[in-house]
Design a protein around this motif. Structure first.
Motif, PDB file in Angstrom:
ATOM      1  N   GLY A 198       0.801  -1.206   0.000  1.00  0.00           N
ATOM      2  CA  GLY A 198       0.000   0.000   0.000  1.00  0.00           C
ATOM      3  C   GLY A 198       0.839   1.264   0.000  1.00  0.00           C
ATOM      4  O   GLY A 198       2.053   1.234   0.218  1.00  0.00           O
ATOM      5  N   THR A 209      -7.868  -9.327  11.540  1.00  0.00           N
ATOM      6  CA  THR A 209      -8.835  -9.900  10.594  1.00  0.00           C
ATOM      7  C   THR A 209     -10.223  -9.276  10.663  1.00  0.00           C
ATOM      8  O   THR A 209     -11.042  -9.504   9.765  1.00  0.00           O
ATOM      9  CB  THR A 209      -8.964 -11.416  10.807  1.00  0.00           C
ATOM     10  N   ARG A 225     -10.846  -5.735  12.087  1.00  0.00           N
ATOM     11  CA  ARG A 225     -10.892  -4.271  12.055  1.00  0.00           C
ATOM     12  C   ARG A 225     -10.957  -3.755  10.625  1.00  0.00           C
ATOM     13  O   ARG A 225     -10.288  -4.284   9.729  1.00  0.00           O
ATOM     14  CB  ARG A 225      -9.672  -3.676  12.755  1.00  0.00           C
ATOM     15  N   THR A 226     -11.743  -2.719  10.403  1.00  0.00           N
ATOM     16  CA  THR A 226     -11.894  -2.163   9.062  1.00  0.00           C
ATOM     17  C   THR A 226     -11.622  -0.663   9.010  1.00  0.00           C
ATOM     18  O   THR A 226     -11.851  -0.024   7.989  1.00  0.00           O
ATOM     19  CB  THR A 226     -13.323  -2.419   8.542  1.00  0.00           C
ATOM     20  N   ASP A 227     -11.133  -0.088  10.116  1.00  0.00           N
ATOM     21  CA  ASP A 227     -10.846   1.342  10.119  1.00  0.00           C
ATOM     22  C   ASP A 227      -9.627   1.657   9.260  1.00  0.00           C
ATOM     23  O   ASP A 227      -8.884   0.760   8.849  1.00  0.00           O
ATOM     24  CB  ASP A 227     -10.630   1.829  11.560  1.00  0.00           C
ATOM     25  N   ALA A 228      -9.418   2.930   8.977  1.00  0.00           N
ATOM     26  CA  ALA A 228      -8.351   3.346   8.068  1.00  0.00           C
ATOM     27  C   ALA A 228      -6.971   2.935   8.555  1.00  0.00           C
ATOM     28  O   ALA A 228      -6.125   2.478   7.769  1.00  0.00           O
ATOM     29  CB  ALA A 228      -8.406   4.865   7.871  1.00  0.00           C
ATOM     30  N   ALA A 245      -6.168   0.397  10.460  1.00  0.00           N
ATOM     31  CA  ALA A 245      -6.013  -1.046  10.314  1.00  0.00           C
ATOM     32  C   ALA A 245      -5.709  -1.425   8.873  1.00  0.00           C
ATOM     33  O   ALA A 245      -4.924  -2.351   8.606  1.00  0.00           O
ATOM     34  CB  ALA A 245      -7.268  -1.767  10.797  1.00  0.00           C
ATOM     35  N   LYS A 246      -6.310  -0.732   7.924  1.00  0.00           N
ATOM     36  CA  LYS A 246      -6.083  -1.049   6.517  1.00  0.00           C
ATOM     37  C   LYS A 246      -4.657  -0.729   6.086  1.00  0.00           C
ATOM     38  O   LYS A 246      -4.136  -1.327   5.146  1.00  0.00           O
ATOM     39  CB  LYS A 246      -7.087  -0.295   5.643  1.00  0.00           C
ATOM     40  N   TYR A 263      -2.530  -3.725   8.512  1.00  0.00           N
ATOM     41  CA  TYR A 263      -2.894  -5.122   8.249  1.00  0.00           C
ATOM     42  C   TYR A 263      -3.308  -5.242   6.785  1.00  0.00           C
ATOM     43  O   TYR A 263      -4.328  -4.685   6.375  1.00  0.00           O
ATOM     44  CB  TYR A 263      -4.045  -5.556   9.149  1.00  0.00           C
ATOM     45  N   ARG A 264      -2.532  -5.976   6.003  1.00  0.00           N
ATOM     46  CA  ARG A 264      -2.748  -6.023   4.569  1.00  0.00           C
ATOM     47  C   ARG A 264      -3.445  -7.326   4.163  1.00  0.00           C
ATOM     48  O   ARG A 264      -2.966  -8.432   4.469  1.00  0.00           O
ATOM     49  CB  ARG A 264      -1.426  -5.889   3.834  1.00  0.00           C
ATOM     50  N   ALA A 265      -4.563  -7.175   3.464  1.00  0.00           N
ATOM     51  CA  ALA A 265      -5.403  -8.318   3.104  1.00  0.00           C
ATOM     52  C   ALA A 265      -4.661  -9.417   2.345  1.00  0.00           C
ATOM     53  O   ALA A 265      -4.850 -10.610   2.643  1.00  0.00           O
ATOM     54  CB  ALA A 265      -6.612  -7.836   2.304  1.00  0.00           C
TER      55      ALA A 265
END
Length: 269
Positions: A62, A127, A129-132, A134-135, A138-140
């Protein structure tokens, strides 16, 4: 295969698996990975950046991490360095993480047969968290690579250095040390040559944090900016400083200090 099936720990080595230089200036930082050679296989403490991270940096890491100016050298990947030592990817049976940030988890994709160990809190945080923030951390793509082979431990019934811990192996203990992330742990390793080592991950970013000195404005800014809980981060730095002051305490190091890394890497040769 549980980690105890690896038998006794024979040797410990230290690898830099990802150099980067923050735009704030200062020396190039490292991604300190510990290689534990057991009788029947290898275990890594953290895994640095992997070959896919280097080859596909934009999608894997990212934009946020690219601001840290990673070198992105494929020669630094743990799998490449282990190959040069005569080991194969299949020799790595376990990876014990301090936490699941992208520069600690990425290399796990290069070891598809390895079980990945982390705290249950960290696994859940990474796995769900979806906040900015965390993105960014933590990379999908990295998480997908370990989705079906991650073991999250939630109990810390053991004690080491006066800290609660989880003995993953007789020679490896995870000690909860939240602050940088919610489920961050320090990992203790009983090196047969040098005694107990403590890989503190990102509990601090500069060696001065455990000597009572100021770690410098730029480092403090980075620590604060990246912390999930600043109060817990500072409290654990105080605890680590107290531990470092003990005569019989472990040798404590963090994931990114190049001076600490070089001293350990040179002494392990």
């Amino acid at each position: 295969m549980g980690m105890r099936a690896l038998g006794s720990l024979r040797r410990v080595r230290h690898l830099n698996c990802g150099t980067f230089r923050a735009r704030l200036g200062g020396p190039a930082l490292v991604s300190h990975v510990v290689v534990c050679e057991f009788e029947h296989g290898l275990a890594l403490i953290d895994s640095g950046l992997g070959t896919d991270d280097v080859a596909h940096a934009n999608s894997r890491l990212g934009v946020g991490f690219r601001l840290l100016l990673p070198t992105l050298d494929p020669a630094e990947a743990a799998v490449t360095q282990l190959d040069a030592m005569g080991f194969s990817a299949a020799d790595v049976a376990h990876i014990v993480l301090t936490h699941m940030d992208l520069d600690h988890l990425g290399g796990a994709a290069d070891f598809p047969s390895a079980t990945v160990h982390t705290s249950a809190v960290e696994q859940s945080s990474a796995t769900t968290r979806t906040d900015a923030a965390a993105k960014v951390r933590y990379r999908a793509p990295q998480l997908r690579a370990v989705k079906n082979r991650t073991s999250g431990y939630s109990d810390f019934p053991d004690e080491l250095f006066g800290f609660a811990g989880h003995m993953v192996h007789d020679s490896v203990c995870a000690i909860p040390m939240p602050g940088h992330t919610a489920g961050h742990c320090a990992i203790a390793i009983d090196d047969p040559q040098r005694g107990w080592l403590l890989h503190a991950g990102d509990a601090f970013h500069h060696r001065r944090a455990i000597t009572g000195q100021s770690s410098g404005r730029s480092i403090s800014m980075v620590e604060t900016a990246l912390a999930d809980d600043r109060r817990q981060l500072r409290e654990n730095q105080r605890r680590l400083a107290d531990l470092a002051a003990r005569t019989a305490g472990p040798q404590i190091f963090c994931a990114h200090d190049p001076v600490q890394f070089r001293a350990l890497a040179d002494s392990a040769r």
